[in-house]
Scaffold this motif. Structure first.
Motif, PDB file in Angstrom:
ATOM      1  N   ASN A 102      31.021  58.271  -6.639  1.00 19.83           N
ATOM      2  CA  ASN A 102      29.997  59.084  -7.285  1.00 19.83           C
ATOM      3  C   ASN A 102      28.894  58.201  -7.858  1.00 19.83           C
ATOM      4  OD1 ASN A 102      28.883  61.536  -8.361  1.00 19.83           O
ATOM      5  ND2 ASN A 102      29.613  60.891 -10.378  1.00 19.83           N
ATOM      6  N   GLY A 103      27.764  58.137  -7.174  1.00 20.12           N
ATOM      7  CA  GLY A 103      26.672  57.300  -7.661  1.00 20.12           C
ATOM      8  C   GLY A 103      25.351  57.720  -7.052  1.00 20.12           C
ATOM      9  N   THR A 104      24.268  57.368  -7.717  1.00 15.86           N
ATOM     10  CA  THR A 104      22.944  57.720  -7.205  1.00 15.86           C
ATOM     11  C   THR A 104      22.575  56.882  -5.987  1.00 15.86           C
ATOM     12  OG1 THR A 104      21.985  56.221  -8.850  1.00 15.86           O
ATOM     13  CG2 THR A 104      22.087  58.544  -9.424  1.00 15.86           C
ATOM     14  N   THR A 105      23.148  55.677  -5.867  1.00 11.21           N
ATOM     15  CA  THR A 105      22.862  54.849  -4.693  1.00 11.21           C
ATOM     16  C   THR A 105      23.719  55.285  -3.507  1.00 11.21           C
ATOM     17  OG1 THR A 105      22.445  53.028  -6.228  1.00 11.21           O
ATOM     18  CG2 THR A 105      22.521  52.483  -3.898  1.00 11.21           C
ATOM     19  N   THR A 106      24.978  55.642  -3.752  1.00 11.07           N
ATOM     20  CA  THR A 106      25.811  56.154  -2.664  1.00 11.07           C
ATOM     21  C   THR A 106      25.275  57.501  -2.161  1.00 11.07           C
ATOM     22  OG1 THR A 106      27.345  56.904  -4.402  1.00 11.07           O
ATOM     23  CG2 THR A 106      27.957  54.932  -3.165  1.00 11.07           C
ATOM     24  N   LEU A 107      24.622  58.249  -3.026  1.00  5.77           N
ATOM     25  CA  LEU A 107      23.971  59.489  -2.588  1.00  5.77           C
ATOM     26  C   LEU A 107      22.911  59.198  -1.530  1.00  5.77           C
ATOM     27  CD1 LEU A 107      23.293  62.515  -2.820  1.00  5.77           C
ATOM     28  CD2 LEU A 107      21.855  61.949  -4.803  1.00  5.77           C
ATOM     29  N   GLU A 108      22.220  58.082  -1.673  1.00  5.29           N
ATOM     30  CA  GLU A 108      21.201  57.708  -0.687  1.00  5.29           C
ATOM     31  C   GLU A 108      21.836  57.424   0.679  1.00  5.29           C
ATOM     32  OE1 GLU A 108      18.059  58.022  -1.081  1.00  5.29           O
ATOM     33  OE2 GLU A 108      18.154  58.479  -3.222  1.00  5.29           O
ATOM     34  N   ILE A 109      23.056  56.911   0.706  1.00  6.77           N
ATOM     35  CA  ILE A 109      23.755  56.715   1.988  1.00  6.77           C
ATOM     36  C   ILE A 109      23.967  58.063   2.670  1.00  6.77           C
ATOM     37  CG2 ILE A 109      25.865  55.901   3.109  1.00  6.77           C
ATOM     38  CD1 ILE A 109      26.248  53.912   0.931  1.00  6.77           C
ATOM     39  N   MET A 110      24.434  59.043   1.886  1.00  7.89           N
ATOM     40  CA  MET A 110      24.691  60.367   2.455  1.00  7.89           C
ATOM     41  C   MET A 110      23.421  60.934   3.070  1.00  7.89           C
ATOM     42  SD  MET A 110      27.241  62.577   2.714  1.00  7.89           S
ATOM     43  CE  MET A 110      26.668  62.720   4.401  1.00  7.89           C
ATOM     44  N   ARG A 111      22.307  60.749   2.422  1.00 10.16           N
ATOM     45  CA  ARG A 111      21.039  61.245   2.970  1.00 10.16           C
ATOM     46  C   ARG A 111      20.681  60.553   4.275  1.00 10.16           C
ATOM     47  NH1 ARG A 111      18.277  61.221  -3.033  1.00 10.16           N
ATOM     48  NH2 ARG A 111      18.771  63.390  -3.568  1.00 10.16           N
ATOM     49  N   GLN A 112      21.012  59.276   4.372  1.00  9.76           N
ATOM     50  CA  GLN A 112      20.706  58.518   5.585  1.00  9.76           C
ATOM     51  C   GLN A 112      21.653  58.862   6.734  1.00  9.76           C
ATOM     52  OE1 GLN A 112      18.172  56.376   6.210  1.00  9.76           O
ATOM     53  NE2 GLN A 112      17.297  56.771   4.191  1.00  9.76           N
ATOM     54  N   LEU A 113      22.831  59.374   6.415  1.00  9.36           N
ATOM     55  CA  LEU A 113      23.839  59.683   7.441  1.00  9.36           C
ATOM     56  C   LEU A 113      23.750  61.121   7.955  1.00  9.36           C
ATOM     57  CD1 LEU A 113      27.031  57.970   5.914  1.00  9.36           C
ATOM     58  CD2 LEU A 113      25.663  57.148   7.842  1.00  9.36           C
ATOM     59  N   LYS A 114      22.769  61.878   7.532  1.00  9.19           N
ATOM     60  CA  LYS A 114      22.756  63.318   7.793  1.00  9.19           C
ATOM     61  C   LYS A 114      22.815  63.682   9.273  1.00  9.19           C
ATOM     62  CE  LYS A 114      17.716  63.852   7.661  1.00  9.19           C
ATOM     63  NZ  LYS A 114      16.578  64.574   7.027  1.00  9.19           N
ATOM     64  N   ASP A 115      22.272  62.826  10.156  1.00  6.49           N
ATOM     65  CA  ASP A 115      22.256  63.132  11.583  1.00  6.49           C
ATOM     66  C   ASP A 115      23.415  62.506  12.353  1.00  6.49           C
ATOM     67  OD1 ASP A 115      19.856  64.609  11.324  1.00  6.49           O
ATOM     68  OD2 ASP A 115      18.679  62.765  11.415  1.00  6.49           O
ATOM     69  N   ARG A 116      24.357  61.877  11.645  1.00  5.72           N
ATOM     70  CA  ARG A 116      25.456  61.156  12.295  1.00  5.72           C
ATOM     71  C   ARG A 116      26.664  62.068  12.487  1.00  5.72           C
ATOM     72  NH1 ARG A 116      25.400  55.573  11.718  1.00  5.72           N
ATOM     73  NH2 ARG A 116      27.308  55.677  12.946  1.00  5.72           N
ATOM     74  N   ALA A 117      26.723  62.759  13.611  1.00  9.09           N
ATOM     75  CA  ALA A 117      27.820  63.689  13.892  1.00  9.09           C
ATOM     76  C   ALA A 117      29.138  62.969  14.143  1.00  9.09           C
ATOM     77  CB  ALA A 117      27.456  64.563  15.091  1.00  9.09           C
ATOM     78  N   ASP A 118      29.063  61.649  14.387  1.00  2.96           N
ATOM     79  CA  ASP A 118      30.254  60.872  14.720  1.00  2.96           C
ATOM     80  C   ASP A 118      30.934  60.285  13.496  1.00  2.96           C
ATOM     81  OD1 ASP A 118      27.750  59.374  14.592  1.00  2.96           O
ATOM     82  OD2 ASP A 118      28.961  57.607  15.005  1.00  2.96           O
ATOM     83  N   VAL A 119      30.469  60.590  12.307  1.00  2.00           N
ATOM     84  CA  VAL A 119      30.956  59.953  11.080  1.00  2.00           C
ATOM     85  C   VAL A 119      31.700  60.964  10.210  1.00  2.00           C
ATOM     86  CG1 VAL A 119      30.229  58.852   8.909  1.00  2.00           C
ATOM     87  CG2 VAL A 119      29.143  58.209  11.065  1.00  2.00           C
ATOM     88  N   THR A 120      32.778  60.496   9.561  1.00  2.00           N
ATOM     89  CA  THR A 120      33.496  61.293   8.562  1.00  2.00           C
ATOM     90  C   THR A 120      33.280  60.669   7.191  1.00  2.00           C
ATOM     91  OG1 THR A 120      35.207  61.980  10.134  1.00  2.00           O
ATOM     92  CG2 THR A 120      35.749  62.127   7.790  1.00  2.00           C
ATOM     93  N   VAL A 121      32.902  61.502   6.221  1.00  2.00           N
ATOM     94  CA  VAL A 121      32.662  61.045   4.851  1.00  2.00           C
ATOM     95  C   VAL A 121      33.677  61.691   3.921  1.00  2.00           C
ATOM     96  CG1 VAL A 121      31.063  61.124   2.895  1.00  2.00           C
ATOM     97  CG2 VAL A 121      30.202  60.617   5.188  1.00  2.00           C
ATOM     98  N   ILE A 122      34.304  60.867   3.090  1.00  2.00           N
ATOM     99  CA  ILE A 122      35.212  61.344   2.039  1.00  2.00           C
ATOM    100  C   ILE A 122      34.585  60.984   0.700  1.00  2.00           C
ATOM    101  CG2 ILE A 122      37.531  61.193   1.045  1.00  2.00           C
ATOM    102  CD1 ILE A 122      38.490  60.227   3.826  1.00  2.00           C
ATOM    103  N   THR A 123      34.466  61.956  -0.183  1.00  2.00           N
ATOM    104  CA  THR A 123      33.837  61.691  -1.480  1.00  2.00           C
ATOM    105  C   THR A 123      34.463  62.536  -2.576  1.00  2.00           C
ATOM    106  OG1 THR A 123      31.713  61.566  -2.656  1.00  2.00           O
ATOM    107  CG2 THR A 123      32.025  63.430  -1.165  1.00  2.00           C
ATOM    108  N   ASN A 124      34.365  62.057  -3.801  1.00  2.00           N
ATOM    109  CA  ASN A 124      34.771  62.828  -4.983  1.00  2.00           C
ATOM    110  C   ASN A 124      33.560  63.357  -5.736  1.00  2.00           C
ATOM    111  OD1 ASN A 124      33.969  60.205  -5.996  1.00  2.00           O
ATOM    112  ND2 ASN A 124      34.937  60.786  -7.935  1.00  2.00           N
ATOM    113  N   SER A 125      32.367  63.096  -5.196  1.00  2.00           N
ATOM    114  CA  SER A 125      31.119  63.440  -5.877  1.00  2.00           C
ATOM    115  C   SER A 125      30.649  64.839  -5.506  1.00  2.00           C
ATOM    116  CB  SER A 125      30.028  62.423  -5.526  1.00  2.00           C
ATOM    117  OG  SER A 125      28.768  62.853  -5.990  1.00  2.00           O
TER     118      SER A 125
END
Length: 256
Positions: A102-125
């Protein structure tokens, strides 16, 4: 010729930046001056609010003992965080599963990964989860539990038990501070424990911090610096810190 106060001041502040503390006798020996001279130097620096005197020396001043709320944090060093997030996202390879704390910088990663259908993200945020629900093309897993409304994240035993079910390629970790003496720290104990758990469940742990976090110690330790595989930061990071991290065999990437 003995050093002037301004010259001693620069060295004292540099040592505080790296180690988080200084000792009177060590400084007196370093500058070849009396301990009384050093104590007067520390008095002046304390009046300048550059440090806080303690028995036998001084420690770095903590300007904020309480972490700003998520919205305020998202507006601090925003361009640096965006650049760090973009560089971090570029390290995610096809088919990988990653954890984002949970962080404002890790949030930026999520925004950059939005078009990556091949990726799985696990988060508590909650904030990262909400971002993923908007337009993320890949798979997202929420490590649920009791949600802290102030931090907008799930913490506690349920979240820990869920994270234990996974082994992932990379964990991207944020932090409140990075110190050679105290390691990687966070303001909130529960968030620090979640970040530590994510590191344990990942093949590679990557720390994302802008330059303002170096030399800072906050409340709860996430891990010693040596347990991190890589640190991604911005161009404001000093060469002294880059050299210190290389001596610890920690890879460091600097975003553009």
């Amino acid at each position: 010729m003995s050093l002037t106060y301004e010259e001693r001041r620069q060295t004292i502040l540099a040592q505080l930046e790296m180690d988080g503390k200084v000792q009177v006798h060590a400084l007196a020996e370093l500058f070849n001056v009396s301990t009384e001279t050093i104590r007067r130097d520390l008095d002046r620096l304390e009046k300048e609010e550059k440090l806080r005197k303690v028995y036998g020396g001084a420690v770095r001043m903590r300007s904020e003992m309480i972490e700003p709320v998520f919205l305020k944090r998202s507006q601090m060093h925003q361009s640096e965080k965006q650049a760090i997030g973009k560089l971090a996202a570029s390290l995610v390879e096809e088919g990988e599963t990653v954890m984002l704390d949970n962080g404002t910088t890790t949030l930026e990663i999520m925004r950059q990964l939005k078009d990556r259908a091949d990726v799985t993200v696990i988060t508590n945020s909650v904030v990262i989860m909400t971002c993923a629900l908007e337009d993320f093309q890949g798979k997202v897993i929420f490590a649920g539990g009791e949600v802290n409304l102030s931090y907008q994240a799930a913490t506690g035993p349920i979240a820990h038990n869920m994270l234990d079910q996974f082994k992932v390629n990379k964990a991207f970790i944020s932090a409140g501070g990075v110190s050679l003496a105290d390691g990687i720290t966070e303001y909130n104990l529960e968030e620090a424990l979640i970040s530590r758990k994510m590191m344990q469940r990942a093949e590679e742990s990557i720390l994302l911090v802008d330059h303002s976090k170096f030399g800072v110690t906050t409340f709860a330790q996430i891990a010693p610096i040596e347990q991190i595989s890589m640190i991604i930061t911005d161009q404001g990071c000093s060469q002294e810190w880059i050299d210190a991290l290389h001596r610890l065999d920690v890879e460091i990437l600097v975003s553009e």
